[in-house]
Design a protein around this motif. Structure first.
Motif, mmCIF file in Angstrom:
data_model
loop_
_atom_site.group_PDB
_atom_site.id
_atom_site.type_symbol
_atom_site.label_atom_id
_atom_site.label_comp_id
_atom_site.label_asym_id
_atom_site.label_seq_id
_atom_site.Cartn_x
_atom_site.Cartn_y
_atom_site.Cartn_z
ATOM 1 N N SER A 1 -39.528 -31.270 11.552
ATOM 2 C CA SER A 1 -38.254 -31.320 12.275
ATOM 3 C C SER A 1 -38.264 -32.555 13.162
ATOM 4 O O SER A 1 -38.561 -32.491 14.360
ATOM 5 C CB SER A 1 -38.081 -30.052 13.119
ATOM 6 N N HIS B 1 -35.891 -31.287 19.456
ATOM 7 C CA HIS B 1 -37.234 -30.739 19.636
ATOM 8 C C HIS B 1 -38.043 -31.019 18.387
ATOM 9 O O HIS B 1 -37.750 -30.519 17.317
ATOM 10 C CB HIS B 1 -37.162 -29.237 19.901
ATOM 11 N N VAL B 2 -39.081 -31.812 18.511
ATOM 12 C CA VAL B 2 -39.919 -32.168 17.373
ATOM 13 C C VAL B 2 -40.891 -31.042 17.066
ATOM 14 O O VAL B 2 -41.564 -30.513 17.958
ATOM 15 C CB VAL B 2 -40.702 -33.462 17.664
ATOM 16 N N GLN B 3 -40.957 -30.673 15.806
ATOM 17 C CA GLN B 3 -41.889 -29.641 15.377
ATOM 18 C C GLN B 3 -42.450 -30.003 14.018
ATOM 19 O O GLN B 3 -41.713 -30.410 13.117
ATOM 20 C CB GLN B 3 -41.188 -28.276 15.299
ATOM 21 N N LEU B 4 -43.753 -29.858 13.880
ATOM 22 C CA LEU B 4 -44.455 -30.141 12.632
ATOM 23 C C LEU B 4 -45.304 -28.927 12.280
ATOM 24 O O LEU B 4 -46.144 -28.507 13.082
ATOM 25 C CB LEU B 4 -45.354 -31.375 12.785
ATOM 26 N N VAL B 5 -45.104 -28.381 11.098
ATOM 27 C CA VAL B 5 -45.835 -27.183 10.686
ATOM 28 C C VAL B 5 -46.407 -27.400 9.295
ATOM 29 O O VAL B 5 -45.663 -27.493 8.320
ATOM 30 C CB VAL B 5 -44.932 -25.935 10.701
ATOM 31 N N TYR C 1 -46.661 -36.974 17.995
ATOM 32 C CA TYR C 1 -46.487 -35.551 17.696
ATOM 33 C C TYR C 1 -47.434 -35.125 16.577
ATOM 34 O O TYR C 1 -47.646 -35.859 15.609
ATOM 35 C CB TYR C 1 -45.038 -35.274 17.274
ATOM 36 N N CYS D 1 -45.621 -30.161 5.003
ATOM 37 C CA CYS D 1 -45.393 -30.205 6.440
ATOM 38 C C CYS D 1 -43.894 -30.111 6.679
ATOM 39 O O CYS D 1 -43.144 -31.018 6.284
ATOM 40 C CB CYS D 1 -45.947 -31.496 7.027
ATOM 41 N N GLY E 1 -48.951 -31.564 14.191
ATOM 42 C CA GLY E 1 -48.910 -30.175 13.799
ATOM 43 C C GLY E 1 -50.211 -29.491 14.178
ATOM 44 O O GLY E 1 -51.126 -30.115 14.723
ATOM 45 N N GLN E 2 -50.310 -28.212 13.819
ATOM 46 C CA GLN E 2 -51.489 -27.431 14.181
ATOM 47 C C GLN E 2 -52.610 -27.556 13.151
ATOM 48 O O GLN E 2 -53.733 -27.159 13.410
ATOM 49 C CB GLN E 2 -51.115 -25.954 14.357
#
Length: 122
Positions: A25, A1-5, A112, A22, A114-115
């Motif tokens: 993941s 699961h790709v996640q960028l924060v 992908y 950043c 991030g927010q």
């Protein structure tokens, strides 16, 4: 699961430095990049990091911004020096499965996102 924060944005005075982070993941084989978007403007590619460590920069920030990655913690950084009011924007971290980022700076080139984290220079 790709996640960028993203994190690290804020209100700063002109001339200072700021480093954005950043938490990425993503597999090590992914291309990573930083973009920004100011109100009323298109999203602008700033810096990219190939999976083999090669860095690329847009002409607008070359020499002032530095992209890097802390591999052990999977954190992507954007160090920004000598900030100007025109650097004010929402800053985004982006990733794409292609390992080599290439000379591709369009929003559509990245899968992908991030927010975002807001940077205001005033």
């Amino acid at each position: 699961h790709v996640q960028l924060v993203e994190s690290g944005g804020g209100l700063v005075q002109p001339g200072v430095s700021l480093t954005l982070s950043c938490a990425a993941s993503v597999p090590d084989t992914y291309c990573l990049a930083w973009f920004r978007q100011a109100p009323g403007k298109e999203r602008e590619g700033l810096a990219a990091l190939d999976s083999d460590g090669r860095m690329q920069y847009a002409n607008s920030v070359k020499g002032r911004f530095t992209i890097s990655k802390e591999k052990d913690k999977n954190i992507l950084y954007l160090q920004m020096n000598s900030l100007k009011p025109e650097d004010s924007a929402m800053y985004y971290c982006a990733a794409d499965p292609r390992g080599m980022c290439g000379d591709r700076w369009q929003e559509r080139d990245y899968t992908y996102w991030g927010q975002g984290t807001q940077v205001t220079v005033s």
